[in-house]
Each structure stands twice: as structure tokens, then as C-alpha cells.
Design a protein around this motif. Structure first.
Motif, PDB file in Angstrom:
ATOM      1  N   ASP A  55       0.818  -1.205   0.000  1.00 17.52           N
ATOM      2  CA  ASP A  55       0.000   0.000   0.000  1.00 17.52           C
ATOM      3  C   ASP A  55       0.851   1.253   0.000  1.00 17.52           C
ATOM      4  O   ASP A  55       2.041   1.228   0.278  1.00 17.52           O
ATOM      5  N   LEU A  56       0.189   2.336  -0.356  1.00 21.76           N
ATOM      6  CA  LEU A  56       0.813   3.639  -0.514  1.00 21.76           C
ATOM      7  C   LEU A  56       0.138   4.608   0.438  1.00 21.76           C
ATOM      8  O   LEU A  56      -1.094   4.650   0.510  1.00 21.76           O
ATOM      9  N   HIS A  57       0.941   5.376   1.164  1.00 21.70           N
ATOM     10  CA  HIS A  57       0.393   6.381   2.078  1.00 21.70           C
ATOM     11  C   HIS A  57      -0.245   7.514   1.274  1.00 21.70           C
ATOM     12  O   HIS A  57       0.374   8.057   0.355  1.00 21.70           O
ATOM     13  N   ARG A  62      -7.012   6.324   4.248  1.00 25.32           N
ATOM     14  CA  ARG A  62      -6.406   5.030   4.587  1.00 25.32           C
ATOM     15  C   ARG A  62      -5.343   4.710   3.541  1.00 25.32           C
ATOM     16  O   ARG A  62      -5.429   5.202   2.408  1.00 25.32           O
ATOM     17  N   PRO A  63      -4.365   3.880   3.871  1.00 21.32           N
ATOM     18  CA  PRO A  63      -3.383   3.493   2.849  1.00 21.32           C
ATOM     19  C   PRO A  63      -4.085   2.900   1.623  1.00 21.32           C
ATOM     20  O   PRO A  63      -5.059   2.159   1.748  1.00 21.32           O
ATOM     21  N   LEU A  64      -3.590   3.233   0.458  1.00 25.86           N
ATOM     22  CA  LEU A  64      -4.148   2.782  -0.806  1.00 25.86           C
ATOM     23  C   LEU A  64      -3.451   1.497  -1.245  1.00 25.86           C
ATOM     24  O   LEU A  64      -2.245   1.498  -1.487  1.00 25.86           O
ATOM     25  N   ALA A  65      -4.200   0.397  -1.331  1.00 26.17           N
ATOM     26  CA  ALA A  65      -3.621  -0.872  -1.785  1.00 26.17           C
ATOM     27  C   ALA A  65      -3.284  -0.769  -3.263  1.00 26.17           C
ATOM     28  O   ALA A  65      -4.120  -0.358  -4.070  1.00 26.17           O
ATOM     29  N   VAL A  66      -2.042  -1.114  -3.613  1.00 27.50           N
ATOM     30  CA  VAL A  66      -1.624  -1.049  -5.015  1.00 27.50           C
ATOM     31  C   VAL A  66      -1.376  -2.426  -5.621  1.00 27.50           C
ATOM     32  O   VAL A  66      -1.374  -2.570  -6.842  1.00 27.50           O
ATOM     33  N   GLU A  67      -1.185  -3.435  -4.764  1.00 23.85           N
ATOM     34  CA  GLU A  67      -0.961  -4.783  -5.287  1.00 23.85           C
ATOM     35  C   GLU A  67      -1.131  -5.788  -4.160  1.00 23.85           C
ATOM     36  O   GLU A  67      -0.866  -5.489  -3.001  1.00 23.85           O
ATOM     37  N   THR A  68      -1.550  -6.993  -4.530  1.00 22.12           N
ATOM     38  CA  THR A  68      -1.679  -8.089  -3.572  1.00 22.12           C
ATOM     39  C   THR A  68      -0.694  -9.182  -3.971  1.00 22.12           C
ATOM     40  O   THR A  68      -0.635  -9.575  -5.141  1.00 22.12           O
ATOM     41  N   LEU A  69       0.072  -9.659  -2.992  1.00 26.17           N
ATOM     42  CA  LEU A  69       1.107 -10.666  -3.239  1.00 26.17           C
ATOM     43  C   LEU A  69       0.683 -12.003  -2.648  1.00 26.17           C
ATOM     44  O   LEU A  69       0.075 -12.055  -1.578  1.00 26.17           O
ATOM     45  N   ARG A  70       1.070 -13.067  -3.336  1.00 29.23           N
ATOM     46  CA  ARG A  70       0.701 -14.421  -2.923  1.00 29.23           C
ATOM     47  C   ARG A  70       1.928 -15.334  -2.946  1.00 29.23           C
ATOM     48  O   ARG A  70       3.038 -14.863  -3.018  1.00 29.23           O
ATOM     49  N   TYR A  71       1.656 -16.632  -2.961  1.00 26.54           N
ATOM     50  CA  TYR A  71       2.703 -17.651  -2.865  1.00 26.54           C
ATOM     51  C   TYR A  71       3.890 -17.374  -3.790  1.00 26.54           C
ATOM     52  O   TYR A  71       3.723 -17.124  -4.982  1.00 26.54           O
ATOM     53  N   GLY A  72       5.078 -17.452  -3.196  1.00 23.13           N
ATOM     54  CA  GLY A  72       6.321 -17.363  -3.958  1.00 23.13           C
ATOM     55  C   GLY A  72       6.771 -15.960  -4.298  1.00 23.13           C
ATOM     56  O   GLY A  72       7.850 -15.780  -4.864  1.00 23.13           O
ATOM     57  N   LEU A  88       6.948   1.583  -0.031  1.00 20.62           N
ATOM     58  CA  LEU A  88       5.540   1.275   0.174  1.00 20.62           C
ATOM     59  C   LEU A  88       5.381   0.699   1.572  1.00 20.62           C
ATOM     60  O   LEU A  88       6.380   0.467   2.262  1.00 20.62           O
ATOM     61  N   GLY A  89       4.167   0.450   1.977  1.00 18.50           N
ATOM     62  CA  GLY A  89       3.892  -0.278   3.206  1.00 18.50           C
ATOM     63  C   GLY A  89       3.356  -1.653   2.843  1.00 18.50           C
ATOM     64  O   GLY A  89       3.047  -1.921   1.675  1.00 18.50           O
ATOM     65  N   ALA A  90       3.232  -2.535   3.843  1.00 10.39           N
ATOM     66  CA  ALA A  90       2.700  -3.872   3.583  1.00 10.39           C
ATOM     67  C   ALA A  90       1.905  -4.353   4.780  1.00 10.39           C
ATOM     68  O   ALA A  90       2.292  -4.125   5.931  1.00 10.39           O
ATOM     69  N   GLU A  91       0.791  -5.033   4.481  1.00  9.34           N
ATOM     70  CA  GLU A  91      -0.086  -5.559   5.521  1.00  9.34           C
ATOM     71  C   GLU A  91      -0.563  -6.956   5.136  1.00  9.34           C
ATOM     72  O   GLU A  91      -0.913  -7.195   3.973  1.00  9.34           O
ATOM     73  N   ALA A  92      -0.606  -7.849   6.108  1.00 15.37           N
ATOM     74  CA  ALA A  92      -1.157  -9.186   5.888  1.00 15.37           C
ATOM     75  C   ALA A  92      -2.672  -9.061   5.743  1.00 15.37           C
ATOM     76  O   ALA A  92      -3.331  -8.519   6.621  1.00 15.37           O
TER      77      ALA A  92
END
Length: 152
Positions: A55-57, A62-72, A88-92
Motif C-alpha cells: 500500500d501507498l500512504h 487510509r493506505p491505498l492498496a496497489v498490489e496483492t502478493l501471494r505464494y512465492g 511502500l507499506g505492507a499488511e497481511a
């Protein structure tokens, strides 16, 4: 997701095994922050299970999600480039299990073995390029007037 940016696709088995020698297993609860934009970047992760949102401040929102990451997929690339600050920031987004790697020993191994270092750098570079593209598309979707994202 661009398949060439996953760990399995990006590094040949010998380099992948060497990199994983530095890894330790960690987990994050849904909603837990992995890192914050602007803070010191001294580690990175490879997702094993679950999803992580980058996410981006945005001031006043609220932080703007720019991409979702998955396995690998690689979580965090700022550890690889001075000044080693998260861009960027990151959240589970769900419970996450990941391999965590400290930057210093990985960077030292890259410096000691130029071929390994180049393989890691090419992987990280591909990730940076893919994330830049994904961020651009996301921001155009949200803020640009209709039709302004064309190349033309």
C-alpha cells in the motif's frame, strides 16, 4: 502477478537454495503490518501462504492498496538499494506464513559471489519494474480521467 517475478521462476535451483539458507519461517496475523513506508528496510520476505497487500500512504486517507502478493512472491525490495528505506507499506490481508531474510547477510553473499549477486539483482529488478507498473495502473484507475492512461 508476473510469473517471472516469483522466487521459483526467477532463480535457478542452486541460487534459490543458497538464498533460502538465509531464511527463517515467520507468520503474520491478518491485519498485521509487515513494514511502513519511509522506515528503514533491513529484511524481506517470500510468501508461503496467505496474501500481503502493498500500500501507498495517501495523506488524510487510509493506505491505498496497489498490489496483492501471494505464494512465492517477494515482499519488499527496498532492502536491496540505498538508502534502504521502504517505498511502500505492507499488511497481511489473511494469516500469512513466509520466509524472512535479513538483508545484510544476503547482500554480503551477493557481493562475495558476483554470479549469485547478479541473479538476485535481476530478480529484484524484475520485481521493481512489475511493482512500478502495477502502481501506475492502480493510480490511473483511481485518479485519472477516463482514457488518460493510454500510450499514444
Amino acid at each position: 502477478m508476473t510469473t517471472s517475478t516469483t522466487l521459483r521462476a526467477a532463480l535457478e535451483p542452486g541460487y534459490r537454495e543458497r538464498l533460502m539458507d538465509f531464511a527463517r519461517e515467520v507468520s503474520f496475523d491478518a491485519g498485521q503490518r509487515l513494514f511502513e513506508e519511509g522506515r528503514h528496510a533491513d529484511r524481506f520476505w517470500v510468501v508461503r501462504t496467505g496474501t500481503v497487500a502493498l500500500d501507498l500512504h495517501v495523506p488524510g486517507r487510509r493506505p491505498l492498496a496497489v498490489e496483492t502478493l501471494r505464494y512465492g512472491e517477494l515482499v519488499g525490495w527496498s532492502w536491496h538499494f540505498p538508502p534502504y528505506v521502504w517505498h511502500l507499506g505492507a499488511e497481511a490481508m489473511s494469516p500469512v506464513r513466509a520466509w524472512e531474510l535479513a538483508a545484510k547477510p544476503v547482500l554480503a553473499a551477493c557481493a562475495a559471489d558476483p554470479a549469485f549477486g547478479r541473479a538476485v539483482a535481476v530478480w529484484v529488478g524484475r520485481v521493481v519494474a512489475q511493482r512500478l507498473h502495477a502502481s501506475r495502473i492502480r493510480l490511473l484507475d483511481l485518479y485519472a480521467p477516463y482514457g488518460s492512461g493510454g500510450f499514444g
